[in-house]
Design a protein around this motif. Structure first.
Motif, PDB file in Angstrom:
ATOM      1  N   THR A 188      -6.148   0.600  -2.318  1.00  0.00           N
ATOM      2  CA  THR A 188      -5.263   0.981  -1.222  1.00  0.00           C
ATOM      3  C   THR A 188      -6.011   0.954   0.105  1.00  0.00           C
ATOM      4  O   THR A 188      -5.508   0.436   1.111  1.00  0.00           O
ATOM      5  CB  THR A 188      -4.683   2.384  -1.474  1.00  0.00           C
ATOM      6  OG1 THR A 188      -3.971   2.394  -2.720  1.00  0.00           O
ATOM      7  CG2 THR A 188      -3.729   2.785  -0.361  1.00  0.00           C
ATOM      8  N   ALA A 207       0.829  -1.206   0.000  1.00  0.00           N
ATOM      9  CA  ALA A 207       0.000   0.000   0.000  1.00  0.00           C
ATOM     10  C   ALA A 207       0.863   1.254   0.000  1.00  0.00           C
ATOM     11  O   ALA A 207       0.538   2.247  -0.673  1.00  0.00           O
ATOM     12  CB  ALA A 207      -0.937  -0.010   1.206  1.00  0.00           C
ATOM     13  N   PRO A 254      -0.989  -1.715  -4.102  1.00  0.00           N
ATOM     14  CA  PRO A 254      -1.758  -2.443  -3.081  1.00  0.00           C
ATOM     15  C   PRO A 254      -2.024  -3.883  -3.490  1.00  0.00           C
ATOM     16  O   PRO A 254      -2.480  -4.152  -4.605  1.00  0.00           O
ATOM     17  CB  PRO A 254      -3.056  -1.631  -2.969  1.00  0.00           C
ATOM     18  CG  PRO A 254      -3.123  -0.834  -4.234  1.00  0.00           C
ATOM     19  CD  PRO A 254      -1.724  -0.549  -4.617  1.00  0.00           C
ATOM     20  N   THR A 259      -6.632  -2.613   1.115  1.00  0.00           N
ATOM     21  CA  THR A 259      -5.405  -3.263   1.578  1.00  0.00           C
ATOM     22  C   THR A 259      -5.094  -2.882   3.022  1.00  0.00           C
ATOM     23  O   THR A 259      -4.723  -3.734   3.839  1.00  0.00           O
ATOM     24  CB  THR A 259      -4.229  -2.888   0.662  1.00  0.00           C
ATOM     25  OG1 THR A 259      -4.508  -3.350  -0.675  1.00  0.00           O
ATOM     26  CG2 THR A 259      -2.938  -3.533   1.133  1.00  0.00           C
TER      27      THR A 259
END
Length: 245
Positions: A176, A143, A148, A179
């Motif tokens: 992102t 990330a 990610p 994640t």
């Protein structure tokens, strides 16, 4: 040959074809929502589905039950490993993917070997705990570097591959966010289980390891699904045509 009056007949035929009506704003929004839902529904598939979660959880349950019956490490380790191998055989017989089953066998085999080598039943769970920590660290790093891991895993399944990195910033942000959600949710397990591992309380460690197997995974999948439902739909990757031989 002379041209017929009125121009090219083929052109006239093309002009005669009905032009499809333009989509309304409501239809476009519904289409985007449907595409987003289809992409979100791939979350469970990426992690092997319910069957994959069961394959990862039951060997640990068999280990702790067998250990409580025999009070010996070796029979418990062999029982867990035998069950993992059985899952692989069943999947092969039914011509299903064995990716998650094989990964489960590797983890169980490693835990079984360490526990039998040391004679300590709690070491059966050590590889899984270390893997969980490493997985969370890998998720966090991915990330931070804007790759990610959830997007890397889902991209090939949704058909977008890695278009989300450059062409679809909304999906990059969603992947992102998802994640980081996995980092937090899956990080709960080692925070709870590692202190138990060091106490040597095999029963509590084993039962909690089983109890914390599927629920956090389902929660992480649900959170990811919710995030992707609100994300822009994926942009399908355009595969280059094969060059003629």
């Amino acid at each position: 040959m002379t041209n017929l009056p009125g121009g090219d007949p083929a052109a006239q035929l093309d002009l005669a074809k009905p032009v499809p009506p333009a989509l309304t704003a409501e239809e476009e929004r519904a289409g985007r929502e449907a595409a987003s839902k289809e992409a979100a529904d791939t979350v469970l598939k990426a992690f092997g589905g319910v069957r994959g979660m069961i394959d990862m959880t039951l060997p640990g349950l068999v280990f702790i039950i067998t250990f409580n019956i025999t009070h010996e490490v070796a029979p418990a380790a062999w029982a867990a490993l035998g069950l993992s191998l059985l899952f692989v055989v069943v999947r092969l017989f039914r011509r299903e993917t064995v990716q998650h089953a094989f990964s489960g066998v590797f983890g169980v085999a490693l835990g079984a070997w360490i526990s039998m080598k040391t004679g300590k039943a709690e070491n059966f769970y050590l590889p899984g705990l270390l893997w969980n920590v490493g997985y969370c660290v890998g998720l966090a790093v991915s990330a931070l570097v804007r790759w990610p891991l959830i997007g890397v895993m889902l991209g090939p399944i949704t058909g977008e591959m890695f278009t989300w990195r450059k062409q679809n910033p909304g999906r990059l942000a969603a992947y992102t966010k998802a994640t980081w959600a996995w980092v937090v949710i899956m990080g709960i397990k080692p925070v709870i289980l590692f202190p138990l591992y060091f106490t040597g309380n095999v029963n509590l460690l084993g039962w909690l390891k089983v109890a914390l197997g599927i629920p956090p995974l389902l929660l992480a999948m649900y959170v990811t699904w919710q995030i992707l439902l609100k994300a822009p739909p994926p942009i399908k990757a355009e595969l280059e045509d094969e060059e003629p031989k």
